[in-house]
Design a protein around this motif. Structure first.
Motif, PDB file in Angstrom:
ATOM      1  N   MET A   1       0.849  -1.173   0.000  1.00 30.05           N
ATOM      2  CA  MET A   1       0.000   0.000   0.000  1.00 30.05           C
ATOM      3  C   MET A   1       0.897   1.239   0.000  1.00 30.05           C
ATOM      4  O   MET A   1       1.848   1.324   0.761  1.00 30.05           O
ATOM      5  N   SER A   2       0.550   2.193  -0.852  1.00 30.32           N
ATOM      6  CA  SER A   2       1.352   3.411  -0.929  1.00 30.32           C
ATOM      7  C   SER A   2       1.125   4.279   0.306  1.00 30.32           C
ATOM      8  O   SER A   2       0.152   4.102   1.043  1.00 30.32           O
ATOM      9  N   ALA A   3       2.020   5.235   0.509  1.00 30.82           N
ATOM     10  CA  ALA A   3       1.898   6.141   1.652  1.00 30.82           C
ATOM     11  C   ALA A   3       0.599   6.936   1.570  1.00 30.82           C
ATOM     12  O   ALA A   3      -0.096   7.131   2.578  1.00 30.82           O
ATOM     13  N   ARG A   4       0.243   7.392   0.387  1.00 33.07           N
ATOM     14  CA  ARG A   4      -0.995   8.157   0.239  1.00 33.07           C
ATOM     15  C   ARG A   4      -2.212   7.272   0.505  1.00 33.07           C
ATOM     16  O   ARG A   4      -3.176   7.694   1.134  1.00 33.07           O
ATOM     17  N   GLU A   5      -2.191   6.049   0.019  1.00 30.93           N
ATOM     18  CA  GLU A   5      -3.310   5.128   0.269  1.00 30.93           C
ATOM     19  C   GLU A   5      -3.464   4.859   1.768  1.00 30.93           C
ATOM     20  O   GLU A   5      -4.579   4.810   2.276  1.00 30.93           O
ATOM     21  N   LEU A   6      -2.339   4.705   2.467  1.00 34.51           N
ATOM     22  CA  LEU A   6      -2.387   4.501   3.914  1.00 34.51           C
ATOM     23  C   LEU A   6      -3.018   5.708   4.604  1.00 34.51           C
ATOM     24  O   LEU A   6      -3.874   5.575   5.470  1.00 34.51           O
ATOM     25  N   ARG A   7      -2.619   6.896   4.185  1.00 32.81           N
ATOM     26  CA  ARG A   7      -3.195   8.109   4.776  1.00 32.81           C
ATOM     27  C   ARG A   7      -4.682   8.203   4.467  1.00 32.81           C
ATOM     28  O   ARG A   7      -5.492   8.478   5.352  1.00 32.81           O
ATOM     29  N   ASP A   8      -5.063   7.953   3.217  1.00 35.92           N
ATOM     30  CA  ASP A   8      -6.471   8.010   2.832  1.00 35.92           C
ATOM     31  C   ASP A   8      -7.308   7.034   3.663  1.00 35.92           C
ATOM     32  O   ASP A   8      -8.394   7.368   4.136  1.00 35.92           O
ATOM     33  N   ARG A   9      -6.782   5.848   3.846  1.00 31.12           N
ATOM     34  CA  ARG A   9      -7.488   4.823   4.631  1.00 31.12           C
ATOM     35  C   ARG A   9      -7.588   5.249   6.099  1.00 31.12           C
ATOM     36  O   ARG A   9      -8.617   5.067   6.736  1.00 31.12           O
ATOM     37  N   THR A  10      -6.529   5.837   6.626  1.00 30.94           N
ATOM     38  CA  THR A  10      -6.521   6.296   8.015  1.00 30.94           C
ATOM     39  C   THR A  10      -7.505   7.438   8.208  1.00 30.94           C
ATOM     40  O   THR A  10      -8.267   7.458   9.176  1.00 30.94           O
ATOM     41  N   VAL A  11      -7.515   8.386   7.272  1.00 31.45           N
ATOM     42  CA  VAL A  11      -8.472   9.492   7.328  1.00 31.45           C
ATOM     43  C   VAL A  11      -9.899   8.941   7.298  1.00 31.45           C
ATOM     44  O   VAL A  11     -10.764   9.385   8.058  1.00 31.45           O
ATOM     45  N   ALA A  12     -10.162   7.981   6.435  1.00 35.02           N
ATOM     46  CA  ALA A  12     -11.503   7.404   6.332  1.00 35.02           C
ATOM     47  C   ALA A  12     -11.908   6.721   7.638  1.00 35.02           C
ATOM     48  O   ALA A  12     -13.061   6.828   8.070  1.00 35.02           O
ATOM     49  N   ARG A  13     -10.984   6.043   8.295  1.00 33.11           N
ATOM     50  CA  ARG A  13     -11.285   5.405   9.589  1.00 33.11           C
ATOM     51  C   ARG A  13     -11.642   6.443  10.645  1.00 33.11           C
ATOM     52  O   ARG A  13     -12.575   6.270  11.412  1.00 33.11           O
ATOM     53  N   VAL A  14     -10.869   7.516  10.699  1.00 35.15           N
ATOM     54  CA  VAL A  14     -11.132   8.566  11.689  1.00 35.15           C
ATOM     55  C   VAL A  14     -12.482   9.216  11.405  1.00 35.15           C
ATOM     56  O   VAL A  14     -13.288   9.423  12.322  1.00 35.15           O
ATOM     57  N   ARG A  15     -12.755   9.529  10.146  1.00 32.93           N
ATOM     58  CA  ARG A  15     -14.046  10.140   9.790  1.00 32.93           C
ATOM     59  C   ARG A  15     -15.203   9.211  10.124  1.00 32.93           C
ATOM     60  O   ARG A  15     -16.252   9.641  10.598  1.00 32.93           O
ATOM     61  N   SER A  16     -15.020   7.930   9.860  1.00 30.58           N
ATOM     62  CA  SER A  16     -16.069   6.968  10.149  1.00 30.58           C
ATOM     63  C   SER A  16     -16.335   6.880  11.649  1.00 30.58           C
ATOM     64  O   SER A  16     -17.486   6.804  12.089  1.00 30.58           O
ATOM     65  N   THR A  17     -15.277   6.908  12.442  1.00 25.31           N
ATOM     66  CA  THR A  17     -15.427   6.875  13.893  1.00 25.31           C
ATOM     67  C   THR A  17     -16.161   8.118  14.377  1.00 25.31           C
ATOM     68  O   THR A  17     -17.063   8.039  15.222  1.00 25.31           O
TER      69      THR A  17
END
Length: 189
Positions: A1-17
């Motif tokens: 997973m690219s660095a940007r994909e990791l960040r995008d996924r992390t942002v999505a988790r935080v937003r979902s929470t």
């Protein structure tokens, strides 16, 4: 997973929470704490009363951190974390690892919830209920009035699947609106 994909996924988790905490009924939590049906201890009752606010505050703080640690081009045209200046941000990795360790997953908005949010928005804008059409796409839902009342803008309301955010768009056709929304999301990550 690219660095940007990791960040995008992390942002999505935080937003979902954050969205999950926003969905929780604080009055119901207070009522449950007051009734205390299971004889909960004082610490558990305090957490029951404050957990929603704590989750919202923590999610907002993480959103601020992830907002600073986003990827872009540096002066040497390298793709790096704009806060750290490195290709693989340790802050994003650490936040992602903590969320994964605690089993934080994404809880996307479903069609009934998208309709509920759009219905509330359009009813508020028009001053009365408005018949809506809801179209689903990968990143969310498009809500439009079946017939636009004069008091409601003839536009498309996008409900983001991951965050539940509402964004009013010009009256584009569906394909154009989806393309515009995709470009908008990619520019804000």
């Amino acid at each position: 997973m690219s660095a940007r994909e990791l960040r995008d996924r992390t942002v999505a988790r935080v937003r979902s929470t954050m969205t999950t905490a926003m969905r929780a009924d604080s009055r119901a939590l207070d009522t449950l704490a007051e009734r205390n049906p299971d004889g909960l201890d004082a610490c558990t009752l305090t957490f029951l009363r404050t957990g929603r606010t704590l989750t919202l505050a923590t999610s907002a703080a993480l959103t601020t951190i992830l907002g600073a640690h986003r990827y872009g081009r540096d002066p040497y045209d390298r793709y790096v974390c704009l806060a750290c200046g490195i290709e693989r941000c340790r802050t994003v990795r650490a936040v992602s690892d903590v969320l994964a360790a605690y089993g934080i997953r994404m809880y996307p908005i479903d069609r009934p919830e998208a309709w509920g949010r759009a219905d509330a928005w359009y009813a508020d804008a028009a001053g009365h209920p408005v018949l809506l059409s809801i179209e689903s796409f990968d990143e969310g839902f498009i809500a439009r009035p079946a017939t636009s009342p004069p008091s409601v803008p003839d536009r498309g309301l996008v409900i983001d699947r991951d965050t539940g955010a509402l964004i009013l768009w010009p009256a584009y056709d569906t394909a154009t609106l989806i393309g515009q929304y995709h470009a908008y999301k990619n520019s804000t990550l």
